[in-house]
Motif scaffolding. Structure first.
Motif, PDB file in Angstrom:
ATOM      1  N   UNK A 255      38.228  -6.626  -0.194  1.00 59.37           N
ATOM      2  CA  UNK A 255      38.191  -7.341  -1.475  1.00 59.37           C
ATOM      3  C   UNK A 255      36.959  -7.094  -2.318  1.00 59.37           C
ATOM      4  N   UNK A 256      36.435  -5.866  -2.273  1.00 62.37           N
ATOM      5  CA  UNK A 256      35.247  -5.551  -3.083  1.00 62.37           C
ATOM      6  C   UNK A 256      35.367  -4.141  -3.664  1.00 62.37           C
ATOM      7  N   UNK A 257      34.987  -3.968  -4.947  1.00 61.09           N
ATOM      8  CA  UNK A 257      35.072  -2.644  -5.564  1.00 61.09           C
ATOM      9  C   UNK A 257      34.194  -1.635  -4.849  1.00 61.09           C
ATOM     10  N   UNK A 258      34.774  -0.478  -4.537  1.00 59.83           N
ATOM     11  CA  UNK A 258      34.066   0.514  -3.716  1.00 59.83           C
ATOM     12  C   UNK A 258      34.415   1.912  -4.192  1.00 59.83           C
ATOM     13  N   UNK A 268      29.762   0.156  -2.109  1.00 57.13           N
ATOM     14  CA  UNK A 268      30.457  -1.102  -2.390  1.00 57.13           C
ATOM     15  C   UNK A 268      29.567  -1.965  -3.273  1.00 57.13           C
ATOM     16  N   UNK A 269      30.160  -2.549  -4.310  1.00 56.38           N
ATOM     17  CA  UNK A 269      29.397  -3.367  -5.253  1.00 56.38           C
ATOM     18  C   UNK A 269      29.811  -4.827  -5.130  1.00 56.38           C
ATOM     19  N   UNK A 270      28.823  -5.701  -5.020  1.00 55.98           N
ATOM     20  CA  UNK A 270      29.085  -7.137  -5.013  1.00 55.98           C
ATOM     21  C   UNK A 270      28.480  -7.668  -6.317  1.00 55.98           C
ATOM     22  N   UNK A 271      29.333  -7.893  -7.341  1.00 51.69           N
ATOM     23  CA  UNK A 271      28.830  -8.192  -8.681  1.00 51.69           C
ATOM     24  C   UNK A 271      27.832  -9.350  -8.685  1.00 51.69           C
ATOM     25  N   UNK A 293      33.422   2.719   6.375  1.00 47.00           N
ATOM     26  CA  UNK A 293      34.340   1.592   6.144  1.00 47.00           C
ATOM     27  C   UNK A 293      34.095   0.477   7.150  1.00 47.00           C
ATOM     28  N   UNK A 294      33.897   0.864   8.406  1.00 48.53           N
ATOM     29  CA  UNK A 294      33.641  -0.119   9.474  1.00 48.53           C
ATOM     30  C   UNK A 294      32.400  -0.956   9.148  1.00 48.53           C
ATOM     31  N   UNK A 295      31.311  -0.235   8.796  1.00 46.13           N
ATOM     32  CA  UNK A 295      30.029  -0.922   8.562  1.00 46.13           C
ATOM     33  C   UNK A 295      30.142  -1.877   7.371  1.00 46.13           C
ATOM     34  N   UNK A 296      30.765  -1.410   6.301  1.00 44.86           N
ATOM     35  CA  UNK A 296      30.808  -2.244   5.094  1.00 44.86           C
ATOM     36  C   UNK A 296      31.782  -3.413   5.274  1.00 44.86           C
ATOM     37  N   UNK A 297      32.889  -3.169   5.946  1.00 46.80           N
ATOM     38  CA  UNK A 297      33.836  -4.270   6.197  1.00 46.80           C
ATOM     39  C   UNK A 297      33.166  -5.358   7.043  1.00 46.80           C
ATOM     40  N   UNK A 298      32.467  -4.908   8.074  1.00 46.84           N
ATOM     41  CA  UNK A 298      31.798  -5.830   9.008  1.00 46.84           C
ATOM     42  C   UNK A 298      30.691  -6.616   8.286  1.00 46.84           C
ATOM     43  N   UNK A 299      29.879  -5.898   7.514  1.00 52.22           N
ATOM     44  CA  UNK A 299      28.736  -6.506   6.835  1.00 52.22           C
ATOM     45  C   UNK A 299      29.180  -7.524   5.774  1.00 52.22           C
ATOM     46  N   UNK A 300      30.156  -7.162   4.965  1.00 55.71           N
ATOM     47  CA  UNK A 300      30.565  -8.065   3.877  1.00 55.71           C
ATOM     48  C   UNK A 300      31.287  -9.293   4.436  1.00 55.71           C
ATOM     49  N   UNK A 301      32.000  -9.082   5.541  1.00 59.95           N
ATOM     50  CA  UNK A 301      32.659 -10.224   6.173  1.00 59.95           C
ATOM     51  C   UNK A 301      31.621 -11.197   6.730  1.00 59.95           C
ATOM     52  N   UNK A 302      30.632 -10.628   7.398  1.00 61.74           N
ATOM     53  CA  UNK A 302      29.544 -11.428   7.981  1.00 61.74           C
ATOM     54  C   UNK A 302      28.808 -12.234   6.892  1.00 61.74           C
ATOM     55  N   UNK A 303      28.603 -11.590   5.736  1.00 62.03           N
ATOM     56  CA  UNK A 303      27.873 -12.264   4.654  1.00 62.03           C
ATOM     57  C   UNK A 303      28.786 -13.145   3.800  1.00 62.03           C
ATOM     58  N   UNK A 304      30.086 -13.035   4.032  1.00 59.68           N
ATOM     59  CA  UNK A 304      31.039 -13.922   3.334  1.00 59.68           C
ATOM     60  C   UNK A 304      31.371 -13.476   1.914  1.00 59.68           C
ATOM     61  N   UNK A 306      33.740 -11.544  -0.767  1.00 61.45           N
ATOM     62  CA  UNK A 306      35.065 -11.011  -1.069  1.00 61.45           C
ATOM     63  C   UNK A 306      35.400 -11.540  -2.458  1.00 61.45           C
ATOM     64  N   UNK A 307      35.690 -10.652  -3.395  1.00 62.03           N
ATOM     65  CA  UNK A 307      35.927 -11.087  -4.785  1.00 62.03           C
ATOM     66  C   UNK A 307      37.071 -12.065  -4.905  1.00 62.03           C
ATOM     67  N   UNK A 308      38.012 -11.988  -3.972  1.00 63.50           N
ATOM     68  CA  UNK A 308      39.229 -12.803  -4.086  1.00 63.50           C
ATOM     69  C   UNK A 308      39.128 -14.117  -3.308  1.00 63.50           C
ATOM     70  N   UNK A 309      37.962 -14.348  -2.752  1.00 65.64           N
ATOM     71  CA  UNK A 309      37.737 -15.569  -1.988  1.00 65.64           C
ATOM     72  C   UNK A 309      37.790 -16.781  -2.933  1.00 65.64           C
ATOM     73  N   UNK A 310      38.464 -17.823  -2.507  1.00 61.63           N
ATOM     74  CA  UNK A 310      38.685 -18.967  -3.411  1.00 61.63           C
ATOM     75  C   UNK A 310      37.708 -20.120  -3.196  1.00 61.63           C
TER      76      UNK A 310
END
Ligand code: GLN
Length: 311
Positions: A255-258, A268-271, A293-304, A306-310
């Motif tokens: 859920x992040x522009x990459x 990967x950009x986290x606006x 992909x593994x590293x960025x998926x893991x890292x962004x999930x850990x940090x919480x 995701x652009x689509x997170x509500x």
């Protein structure tokens, strides 16, 4: 305020966990890329405040390849209004491989996205320039300003690409025939090939992304590089096509522009917050770095993130 210690821990564990991953293979249709050490692996974060966190081979300079398409799109948006770019290059997913000719055939030869080869060659051709050299220098200058680094062309890589880029030359002629190429087709293909042949490390790549994340101001140099209204357009294009034909799966899972490149880079950009850059040469069949992909998926999930997170 961002918790830098937490980010550092998450970066370290994402990197450590990825080291056991052994899948994928270096791109080999560009001979230079086939001989890069496939064990290299780096990960960097730059926040919009300019904080730098990195681990592994984060200083190793690798081929920028398709990630250069983001810089040329950024320059095209500086040169023209957003509607012109949408109309001439497009803002949709092709759902097909990055160098697909069928994607052109299916859409009246419109490239659909500046982040596939066809749309990127078209974007290169639309940049305002009076000569081939000026076209190249303006694109290189944009890479440098975004990355806050003296990005340079690798002669060896450029040679390797220029002598094997027959498919891209064919794409350039098809675009020209359909009216989607805006300078001499071989000039566009030559400059496009050069822009893919520059070298960048993950710190510089993360800086490039963080400039977009901060609405166009480079967090390292503090220089305004892009107009703020262009940044959401760049990010939308990255969401739609930045991971090629797996862009939808990436949006669904991360859920992040990459944007990926066949040199093994992944951005990967986290606006408003930060950008993450990963590098590891082995690619999946679509052309995206497996460990990246593994590293960025893991890292962004850990940090919480995701652009689509509500909530
Ligand atoms: N230079 C490469 C090409 O034109 C870039 C492709 C990529 O990174 N996906 O094929």
């Amino acid at each position: 305020m961002l918790d830098l210690k937490k980010i550092k821990n998450a970066v370290d564990s994402a990197y450590q966990e990825s080291l056991v991953e052994s899948g994928g293979a270096n791109a080999d249709y560009i001979p230079y890329l086939a001989q890069i050490d496939n064990q290299l692996c780096g990960l960097s974060v730059i926040t919009t405040q300019g904080d730098i966190i990195c681990v592994g081979d984060s200083q190793y300079r690798f081929a920028i390849e398709s990630i250069s398409k983001v810089c040329t799109l950024a320059l095209a948006l500086e040169d023209f209004d957003a509607q012109t770019i949408q109309q001439k290059l497009g803002a949709s997913a092709t759902g097909l491989p990055f160098n697909s000719v069928m994607a052109l055939e299916l859409h009246g030869d419109k490239p659909l996205s500046p982040l596939v080869n066809a749309g990127a060659i078209s974007a290169t051709s639309i940049i305002k320039a009076k000569s081939k050299e000026e076209r190249w220098q303006r694109i290189l200058a944009m890479q440098r300003k975004l990355a806050a680094a003296e990005i340079t062309l690798s002669d060896e890589l450029n040679q390797s690409e220029q002598t094997t880029n027959f498919h891209n030359r064919g794409i350039a002629w098809l675009l020209y025939a359909a009216g989607y190429l805006y300078c001499d087709p071989m000039e566009a293909c030559d400059v496009y090939t050069r822009q893919c042949s520059t070298l960048i490390n993950t710190v510089e790549l993360a800086t490039l992304g963080a400039t977009i994340a901060s609405g166009g101001v480079n967090p390292v140099t503090k220089e305004r590089v892009l107009q703020p209204e262009n940044c959401p357009r760049i990010l939308a294009e990255m969401t739609m096509e930045g991971m090629y034909d797996s862009s939808g799966d990436w949006a669904y899972n991360v859920g992040l522009p990459s944007k990926s490149g066949v040199g093994g880079g992944l951005l990967t950009v986290i606006p408003g917050k930060m950008a993450i850059a990963a590098f590891s040469p082995p690619l999946d069949p679509i052309g995206n770095s497996v460990k990246g992909q593994k590293m960025i998926a893991r890292l962004t999930q850990e940090l919480g993130y995701n652009l689509y997170k509500c909530s």
